[in-house]
Design an enzyme around this catalytic site. Structure first.
Site, mmCIF file in Angstrom:
data_model
loop_
_atom_site.group_PDB
_atom_site.id
_atom_site.type_symbol
_atom_site.label_atom_id
_atom_site.label_comp_id
_atom_site.label_asym_id
_atom_site.label_seq_id
_atom_site.Cartn_x
_atom_site.Cartn_y
_atom_site.Cartn_z
ATOM 1 N N ASP A 9 0.916 -1.090 -0.152
ATOM 2 C CA ASP A 9 -0.162 -0.057 -0.015
ATOM 3 C C ASP A 9 1.058 1.215 -0.062
ATOM 4 O O ASP A 9 1.622 1.331 0.942
ATOM 5 C CB ASP A 9 -0.851 -0.052 1.280
ATOM 6 N N THR A 54 -4.693 7.842 2.839
ATOM 7 C CA THR A 54 -4.555 8.648 1.766
ATOM 8 C C THR A 54 -5.393 10.225 2.190
ATOM 9 O O THR A 54 -5.025 11.369 1.694
ATOM 10 C CB THR A 54 -5.090 8.274 0.341
#
Length: 269
Positions: free
Chosen positions: A91, A96
């Site tokens: 990842d 995010t």
């Protein structure tokens, strides 16, 4: 390099790679406003920095281990060559939304699996320069110092991390009442918004458990191994082992003393 390398060499490679990837993320985050796009919904975001970091990690793995498979959040899905049973699960930026809005509480997650068994895993928080790592059979570490569970833990003294509060499926799976009850019988519930980092926090004792819903292998690939190497327990909501094949699973990682109690809370009528 060959597949005959031992776990320590894989950890060293993953550690160096995660630190370099974290540096790229920090450089990209220097701008106060980070442009982004929607994926599945207005809450599911991706930036060009996510994609840039994933391309960097994938290129380094392919260069060093061309026969290994790779699975990444931003679309990478490469089968291993020949008879290789090794697969990297990555990842590039977990958290995010935090990365965009806060510039903290995000991480790079890199794990290597052989078949369904973790070999090495690292979770790197570049904003705090904290690197959590786990190597199969060798333990878990934070910036090189051992971490692990000690003593017994009770529910009323446990701090629980979760994403169940804001995931829509919580209500559809009849877990909404359970999470409210859990908040009452534990010391408190927290939601950081970065599953890999929250799993690392469980291993380090900053959280006593993490309950995540709708998670994919790249969300927990490294964190799962780190928690297990710290002496904790990781399972799905039914108490069974997690799969690296299935996406969108429920996950429970915890101090071993409270794992059974938490599974009871998650039982659905």
């Amino acid at each position: 390099m060959t597949e005959a390398m031992n776990g320590q060499e894989y950890i060293l490679f993953a550690t160096k790679l995660a630190r370099e990837a974290g540096k790229i993320a920090l450089e990209g985050r220097k701008e106060k406003i980070v442009s982004y796009q929607f994926k599945s919904s207005h809450k599911d975001l991706v930036t060009e920095i996510d994609r840039q970091v994933e391309r960097f990690i994938v290129a380094k793995i392919k260069e060093t281990y061309p026969s290994h498979g790779i699975l990444g959040e931003e679309g990478t899905n490469i089968d291993g060559g020949g008879n290789s049973s090794y697969r990297w699960v990555i990842d590039p930026i977990d958290g995010t939304t935090n990365f965009i809005h806060q510039g903290i509480n995000f991480c790079v997650s890199i794990a290597l699996y052989q078949g369904g068994e973790g070999v090495a895993g690292v979770v790197y928080d570049p904003s705090r320069d904290e690197l959590f790592s786990g190597e199969r059979g060798k333990g878990a570490f934070l910036n090189g110092s051992p971490i692990g569970f000690t003593g017994e833990k009770k529910m009323d003294e446990s701090l629980i991390g979760t994403n169940l509060i804001w995931v829509g499926r919580t209500r559809r799976l009849k877990l909404e009442e359970s999470i409210y009850r859990l908040a009452n019988v534990s010391r408190g519930v927290r939601s950081l918004g970065a599953a890999a980092l929250e799993l690392a926090y469980v291993a380090a004792g900053r959280l006593d458990a993490y309950l995540g819903l709708y998670l994919s292998p790249w969300d927990y690939g490294a964190g799962k191994l780190i928690v297990e190497e710290a002496g904790g327990k990781v399972s799905n909501f039914d108490g069974d082992s997690l799969s690296l094949i299935s996406e969108k699973q429920g996950l429970l990682a915890s101090h071993p003393s409270i794992h059974g109690d938490l599974l009871q809370f998650l039982k659905r009528e």
